[in-house]
Enzyme design. Structure first.
Site, PDB file in Angstrom:
ATOM      1  N   PHE A  92       0.276 -22.828  27.163  1.00  0.00           N
ATOM      2  CA  PHE A  92      -0.529 -23.846  26.486  1.00  0.00           C
ATOM      3  C   PHE A  92      -0.409 -25.199  27.206  1.00  0.00           C
ATOM      4  O   PHE A  92      -1.415 -25.890  27.442  1.00  0.00           O
ATOM      5  CB  PHE A  92      -0.081 -23.976  25.027  1.00  0.00           C
ATOM      6  CG  PHE A  92      -0.778 -25.061  24.266  1.00  0.00           C
ATOM      7  CD1 PHE A  92      -0.173 -26.293  24.039  1.00  0.00           C
ATOM      8  CD2 PHE A  92      -2.064 -24.850  23.789  1.00  0.00           C
ATOM      9  CE1 PHE A  92      -0.827 -27.291  23.347  1.00  0.00           C
ATOM     10  CE2 PHE A  92      -2.721 -25.844  23.085  1.00  0.00           C
ATOM     11  CZ  PHE A  92      -2.104 -27.067  22.863  1.00  0.00           C
ATOM     12  N   ASP A 118      -2.313 -25.067  30.464  1.00  0.00           N
ATOM     13  CA  ASP A 118      -3.760 -25.132  30.238  1.00  0.00           C
ATOM     14  C   ASP A 118      -4.207 -26.546  29.894  1.00  0.00           C
ATOM     15  O   ASP A 118      -5.290 -26.989  30.314  1.00  0.00           O
ATOM     16  CB  ASP A 118      -4.169 -24.172  29.115  1.00  0.00           C
ATOM     17  CG  ASP A 118      -4.029 -22.710  29.526  1.00  0.00           C
ATOM     18  OD1 ASP A 118      -3.970 -22.450  30.741  1.00  0.00           O
ATOM     19  OD2 ASP A 118      -3.973 -21.842  28.625  1.00  0.00           O
ATOM     20  N   SER A 153      -3.245  -2.510  63.748  1.00  0.00           N
ATOM     21  CA  SER A 153      -2.755  -1.471  62.855  1.00  0.00           C
ATOM     22  C   SER A 153      -1.371  -1.039  63.331  1.00  0.00           C
ATOM     23  O   SER A 153      -0.981  -1.308  64.466  1.00  0.00           O
ATOM     24  CB  SER A 153      -3.697  -0.264  62.870  1.00  0.00           C
ATOM     25  OG  SER A 153      -4.975  -0.638  62.414  1.00  0.00           O
ATOM     26  N   LEU A 154      -0.636  -0.347  62.454  1.00  0.00           N
ATOM     27  CA  LEU A 154       0.687   0.152  62.821  1.00  0.00           C
ATOM     28  C   LEU A 154       0.620   1.650  63.104  1.00  0.00           C
ATOM     29  O   LEU A 154      -0.145   2.379  62.465  1.00  0.00           O
ATOM     30  CB  LEU A 154       1.690  -0.095  61.690  1.00  0.00           C
ATOM     31  CG  LEU A 154       2.071  -1.551  61.410  1.00  0.00           C
ATOM     32  CD1 LEU A 154       2.997  -1.616  60.203  1.00  0.00           C
ATOM     33  CD2 LEU A 154       2.751  -2.174  62.609  1.00  0.00           C
ATOM     34  N   GLU A 162      11.038  -3.288  55.792  1.00  0.00           N
ATOM     35  CA  GLU A 162      10.240  -3.827  54.696  1.00  0.00           C
ATOM     36  C   GLU A 162       9.493  -2.692  54.017  1.00  0.00           C
ATOM     37  O   GLU A 162       9.128  -1.707  54.664  1.00  0.00           O
ATOM     38  CB  GLU A 162       9.211  -4.843  55.224  1.00  0.00           C
ATOM     39  CG  GLU A 162       9.798  -5.932  56.104  1.00  0.00           C
ATOM     40  CD  GLU A 162       8.718  -6.735  56.830  1.00  0.00           C
ATOM     41  OE1 GLU A 162       7.521  -6.486  56.564  1.00  0.00           O
ATOM     42  OE2 GLU A 162       9.068  -7.575  57.655  1.00  0.00           O
ATOM     43  N   LYS A 198       6.242  -0.897  52.601  1.00  0.00           N
ATOM     44  CA  LYS A 198       4.828  -0.903  52.999  1.00  0.00           C
ATOM     45  C   LYS A 198       3.997  -0.907  51.718  1.00  0.00           C
ATOM     46  O   LYS A 198       3.950   0.080  50.993  1.00  0.00           O
ATOM     47  CB  LYS A 198       4.499   0.325  53.847  1.00  0.00           C
ATOM     48  CG  LYS A 198       3.097   0.332  54.417  1.00  0.00           C
ATOM     49  CD  LYS A 198       2.905   1.537  55.344  1.00  0.00           C
ATOM     50  CE  LYS A 198       1.526   1.503  55.974  1.00  0.00           C
ATOM     51  NZ  LYS A 198       0.454   1.676  54.982  1.00  0.00           N
ATOM     52  N   ASP A 206       0.888  -0.909  49.173  1.00  0.00           N
ATOM     53  CA  ASP A 206      -0.380  -0.185  49.157  1.00  0.00           C
ATOM     54  C   ASP A 206      -1.455  -1.101  48.589  1.00  0.00           C
ATOM     55  O   ASP A 206      -1.795  -1.048  47.400  1.00  0.00           O
ATOM     56  CB  ASP A 206      -0.234   1.087  48.317  1.00  0.00           C
ATOM     57  CG  ASP A 206      -1.368   2.072  48.577  1.00  0.00           C
ATOM     58  OD1 ASP A 206      -2.107   1.864  49.560  1.00  0.00           O
ATOM     59  OD2 ASP A 206      -1.505   3.032  47.816  1.00  0.00           O
ATOM     60  N   TYR A 231       4.216 -11.242  54.620  1.00  0.00           N
ATOM     61  CA  TYR A 231       5.296 -10.602  55.376  1.00  0.00           C
ATOM     62  C   TYR A 231       5.260 -10.818  56.895  1.00  0.00           C
ATOM     63  O   TYR A 231       6.044 -10.213  57.607  1.00  0.00           O
ATOM     64  CB  TYR A 231       5.335  -9.101  55.092  1.00  0.00           C
ATOM     65  CG  TYR A 231       3.985  -8.395  55.169  1.00  0.00           C
ATOM     66  CD1 TYR A 231       3.262  -8.332  56.357  1.00  0.00           C
ATOM     67  CD2 TYR A 231       3.446  -7.787  54.038  1.00  0.00           C
ATOM     68  CE1 TYR A 231       2.040  -7.692  56.423  1.00  0.00           C
ATOM     69  CE2 TYR A 231       2.223  -7.136  54.095  1.00  0.00           C
ATOM     70  CZ  TYR A 231       1.529  -7.088  55.290  1.00  0.00           C
ATOM     71  OH  TYR A 231       0.312  -6.453  55.354  1.00  0.00           O
ATOM     72  N   LYS A 279      10.362  -3.359  61.909  1.00  0.00           N
ATOM     73  CA  LYS A 279       9.969  -4.319  62.946  1.00  0.00           C
ATOM     74  C   LYS A 279      11.195  -4.781  63.717  1.00  0.00           C
ATOM     75  O   LYS A 279      12.278  -4.942  63.139  1.00  0.00           O
ATOM     76  CB  LYS A 279       9.292  -5.548  62.319  1.00  0.00           C
ATOM     77  CG  LYS A 279       8.038  -5.261  61.519  1.00  0.00           C
ATOM     78  CD  LYS A 279       7.550  -6.501  60.785  1.00  0.00           C
ATOM     79  CE  LYS A 279       6.345  -6.199  59.908  1.00  0.00           C
ATOM     80  NZ  LYS A 279       5.985  -7.354  59.043  1.00  0.00           N
ATOM     81  N   LYS A 319       5.815   6.727  56.645  1.00  0.00           N
ATOM     82  CA  LYS A 319       5.066   7.036  55.426  1.00  0.00           C
ATOM     83  C   LYS A 319       5.842   8.036  54.569  1.00  0.00           C
ATOM     84  O   LYS A 319       6.283   9.073  55.057  1.00  0.00           O
ATOM     85  CB  LYS A 319       3.691   7.623  55.773  1.00  0.00           C
ATOM     86  CG  LYS A 319       2.797   6.694  56.587  1.00  0.00           C
ATOM     87  CD  LYS A 319       2.365   5.480  55.790  1.00  0.00           C
ATOM     88  CE  LYS A 319       1.332   5.822  54.747  1.00  0.00           C
ATOM     89  NZ  LYS A 319       0.015   6.180  55.281  1.00  0.00           N
ATOM     90  N   CYS A 363     -29.109  16.000  33.004  1.00  0.00           N
ATOM     91  CA  CYS A 363     -27.917  15.965  32.157  1.00  0.00           C
ATOM     92  C   CYS A 363     -27.549  17.386  31.729  1.00  0.00           C
ATOM     93  O   CYS A 363     -28.416  18.135  31.247  1.00  0.00           O
ATOM     94  CB  CYS A 363     -28.181  15.098  30.928  1.00  0.00           C
ATOM     95  SG  CYS A 363     -26.817  15.092  29.742  1.00  0.00           S
ATOM     96  N   CYS A 400     -28.289  17.426  27.596  1.00  0.00           N
ATOM     97  CA  CYS A 400     -29.598  17.215  26.949  1.00  0.00           C
ATOM     98  C   CYS A 400     -30.764  17.396  27.905  1.00  0.00           C
ATOM     99  O   CYS A 400     -31.920  17.233  27.512  1.00  0.00           O
ATOM    100  CB  CYS A 400     -29.651  15.832  26.301  1.00  0.00           C
ATOM    101  SG  CYS A 400     -29.631  14.469  27.493  1.00  0.00           S
ATOM    102  N   CYS A 460     -26.570   9.559  32.246  1.00  0.00           N
ATOM    103  CA  CYS A 460     -27.670  10.042  31.423  1.00  0.00           C
ATOM    104  C   CYS A 460     -28.212   8.866  30.614  1.00  0.00           C
ATOM    105  O   CYS A 460     -27.475   8.258  29.829  1.00  0.00           O
ATOM    106  CB  CYS A 460     -27.186  11.147  30.486  1.00  0.00           C
ATOM    107  SG  CYS A 460     -28.434  11.649  29.269  1.00  0.00           S
ATOM    108  N   CYS A 486     -28.349  12.063  23.402  1.00  0.00           N
ATOM    109  CA  CYS A 486     -27.488  12.985  24.134  1.00  0.00           C
ATOM    110  C   CYS A 486     -26.244  13.289  23.290  1.00  0.00           C
ATOM    111  O   CYS A 486     -25.468  12.365  22.982  1.00  0.00           O
ATOM    112  CB  CYS A 486     -27.091  12.367  25.473  1.00  0.00           C
ATOM    113  SG  CYS A 486     -26.100  13.452  26.514  1.00  0.00           S
TER     114      CYS A 486
END
Length: 667
Positions: free
Chosen positions: A35, A38, A83-84, A113, A115, A117, A224, A288, A312, A406, A409, A424, A430
């Site tokens: 509050f 804000d 890319s790695l 570290e 990885k 997602d 990172y 790394k 991975k 469908c 229906c 649909c 339906c």
């Protein structure tokens, strides 16, 4: 206020808001309530409107996003985003270590570290201000998503301390599991298709052209890697420690320096198990070389750095046969294809079905009836087909064509160009859509009527009910004539329907099943207008004055109440005695004693029901959460609480309180 005082106050508010943003989103150590935050933000926005000469694109007020839809510009990276290389075994990691040692002379360290997602991002800072945010793209060029990235609270718009005049910092934008689950619950409640996984949801959110929508989604970001000419240390790890001091959210507690490959392997082994308790998705470990000088010596191939590699984690997969594809029609008309499989064991459960999401996925996989397919648990929860074993495909197989009509229906299906799902359009004719709306209406969070889906199906097939209002016309004799209905069960259902007439207006509004109107939006609409009659008469513009109600929700509400059949249904519900106005005790806050505090309620209680406890929390300024996280203040546990919630609370050091403890809090 004169111009000079306004400027001083604006600068002070920006400084304070940036500091509190960092304390809340990065350090998880808030000093003020939501509050109070804000109120400060509102004052800043009003001052900037009154004194537009002091508007700054990096002001905290800019985090609220914009409703303008803009195309993303393609821009060149200051430093290529490589890319790695991926590895999946100890032997491949040991080969990487040998390659490094052939080039590097003397002792060196690795940095391990997690990885994450999510979606890779590169942030450019000049003189301590965020000036550009670019996605990976093809590594050389990416999309400029600066407007959207500025809405992410954990990314600083302005740095503190001593830092290089210009540099890039790389990281990953992601959706925490709790935020992802909450988003999917809200989408399900409002009739939207749920996201397949947190990564897809984060990617889709970042590419929204409406940054105001991005601001409403709980994106987070870990940083990172630093790139530039005047970095604070000759070492990667130590540079990140400094970057954390400037205000960046650096996941140092998920990082570790390793002196050799054996220590790297121990780190991997620990997190292969430990990752399951993390509040975000991770799919591996990045290794790394710590020294920038050694990174330079090792250099790059055409596509990847020689000084880093990604290990991975293995996702469990299973191979089985696809026997058929069936289709489900949801209450909003979305048609979802489902793969019916030969039963196969996967992650400790027997999998018989897997989602195929939509026609685009079927086409991209080129999946066909009779194929041998590989199944994986997406996010280790939802089974999904990830590939087809083409070597085992029958030469006589034919491509699978998506339905044109469908399955329920026979109405021709439609597909919006902006959406992946077919749907649909026969909304009010339906059967699965009609039954789906009735099933939604009776759920515990809506009208809480004790009736099974099978019973709804029976009532619908026997033409006893055709919509939600008809439930209140069901008679005892109609029920006992049905198969498997005895006197007691008939009386129980009649009583449950009668009791639902006391359900408060906020839940009645949610129960109507208006598309995009979930529990939260229903509460906000009900509290803002006070009655259903006023909501029905409100224009789209008036509806959009309500917090969290945008153009799409407002349009859906107007469309719902303009439909003649819905008007008849609402009149039927009114005449049955449902609550269509806010009660006085619902509109008044009892106190602000729990302001800034969040609770998770679990188990059953002796003196007061769970719903009444949750209402009491909100009426005293607190927040109800569905899952335990580091941001939870209390776990309110009754009889037979959820064991997973207790474990999480203990892991995060969150107090577990009883019903009596809660009563003491209110005193």
């Amino acid at each position: 206020m004169d111009q000079s005082k306004a400027q001083d106050r604006i600068l002070k508010l920006r400084e304070d808001l940036n500091r509190h943003n960092h304390l809340y989103y990065v350090l998880n150590q808030p000093l003020i309530t939501d509050f109070e935050f804000d109120q400060m933000m509102r004052e800043l926005i009003n001052l900037e409107k009154g004194f537009p000469e002091f508007i700054d694109l990096n002001s905290p007020s800019q985090r609220v996003g914009s409703d303008l839809n803009l195309e993303f510009a393609q821009v060149k990276h200051n430093y290529p985003m490589m890319s790695l290389g991926n590895t999946y075994s100890r032997e491949e990691l040991e080969d990487f270590d040998l390659r490094v040692r052939k080039v590097v002379t003397g002792e060196f360290e690795y940095v391990c570290e997690l990885k994450y997602d999510g979606i890779a991002i590169s942030l450019t800072y000049i003189n301590g201000k965020l000036v550009r945010s670019v996605t990976r793209g093809d590594g050389e060029r990416g999309d400029d998503v600066t407007r959207n990235v500025k809405t992410i609270k954990s990314i600083p718009l302005k740095l503190t301390g001593s830092f290089p005049s210009e540099f890039d910092i790389r990281g990953e934008i992601f959706l925490p599991r709790e935020g992802f689950d909450k988003m999917n619950r809200q989408r399900e409640e409002s009739g939207e298709q749920v996201f397949a996984n947190p990564r897809n949801a984060a990617a889709g959110t970042l590419k929204l052209q409406n940054s105001a929508m991005v601001a409403k989604r709980p994106l987070d970001c870990f940083l990172y890697y630093l790139a530039g000419n005047a970095l604070p240390s000759p070492y990667h790890y130590e540079s990140l420690v400094k970057a954390a001091e400037w205000g960046f959210k650096i996941p140092l507690k998920y990082m570790k320096k390793a002196e050799n490959i054996e220590e790297v392997l121990k780190f991997i082994e620990y997190w292969d198990t430990g990752r399951k308790t993390l509040p975000f998705e991770t799919d591996g470990v990045v290794i790394k070389v710590n020294s920038y000088e050694f990174q330079k010596q090792l250099g790059y191939t055409a596509k990847i750095p020689r000084w880093a590699i990604a290990y991975k984690f293995k996702a469990e997969q299973a191979r089985t046969r696809l026997n058929s594809i069936s289709f489900q029609v949801g209450r909003t008309g979305a048609v979802t294809p489902v793969a019916n499989l030969e039963p196969v064991s996967l992650s400790g459960t027997v999998v018989k079905r897997a989602t195929l999401h939509n026609s685009d996925q079927i086409q991209s996989l080129d999946v066909r009836i009779g194929d041998w397919v590989y199944v994986e648990k997406g996010g280790e929860i939802i089974p999904k087909i990830i590939a087809v074993d083409l070597n085992s495909r029958d030469a006589t197989s034919v491509s699978f064509n998506f339905l044109q009509n469908c399955p329920e229906c026979n109405t021709p299906l439609m597909k919006n160009p902006e959406e992946a799902a077919h749907y649909c359009p026969n909304t009010y004719g339906c059967p699965p859509q009609i039954k789906g709306r009735i099933e939604h209406f009776v759920t515990r969070k809506a009208m809480d009527i004790s009736i099974a889906e099978a019973t709804i199906d029976q009532l619908f097939r026997h033409k006893i009910i055709a919509n939600i209002a008809d439930l209140y016309k069901v008679e005892y004799m109609q029920l006992v004539m049905l198969e498997r209905f005895a006197e007691k069960s008939a009386n129980n259902l009649i009583e449950s329907i009668e009791n639902s007439k006391n359900v408060p207006f906020t839940r009645v509004l949610y129960a109507l099943g208006i598309r995009f109107v979930g529990e939260t939006v229903a509460k906000k609409l009900a509290r803002h207008f006070g009655s259903l009659e006023k909501i029905m008469l409100a224009s789209a513009e008036e509806l959009m004055n309500v917090d969290e109600v945008g153009e799409r929700i407002a349009g859906s509400v107007v469309e719902y109440f303009n439909h003649p059949l819905n008007k008849v249904i609402v009149e039927g519900l009114k005449s049955s005695g449902l609550q269509f106005t806010m009660r006085e005790n619902e509109t008044l806050s009892l106190s602000q004693k729990l302001l800034g505090k969040s609770f998770v309620v679990t188990g059953s209680f002796e003196k007061i029901s769970r719903d009444e406890l949750k209402a009491s929390i909100e009426q005293n300024g607190g927040k109800n959460l569905s899952t335990v996280s580091s941001g939870t203040n209390y776990l309110l546990a009754g009889i037979k609480p959820g064991p997973d919630k207790i474990k999480k609370a203990e892991a995060f050091g969150i107090p577990v309180i009883s019903e009596d403890d809660f009563t003491e809090l209110l005193k």
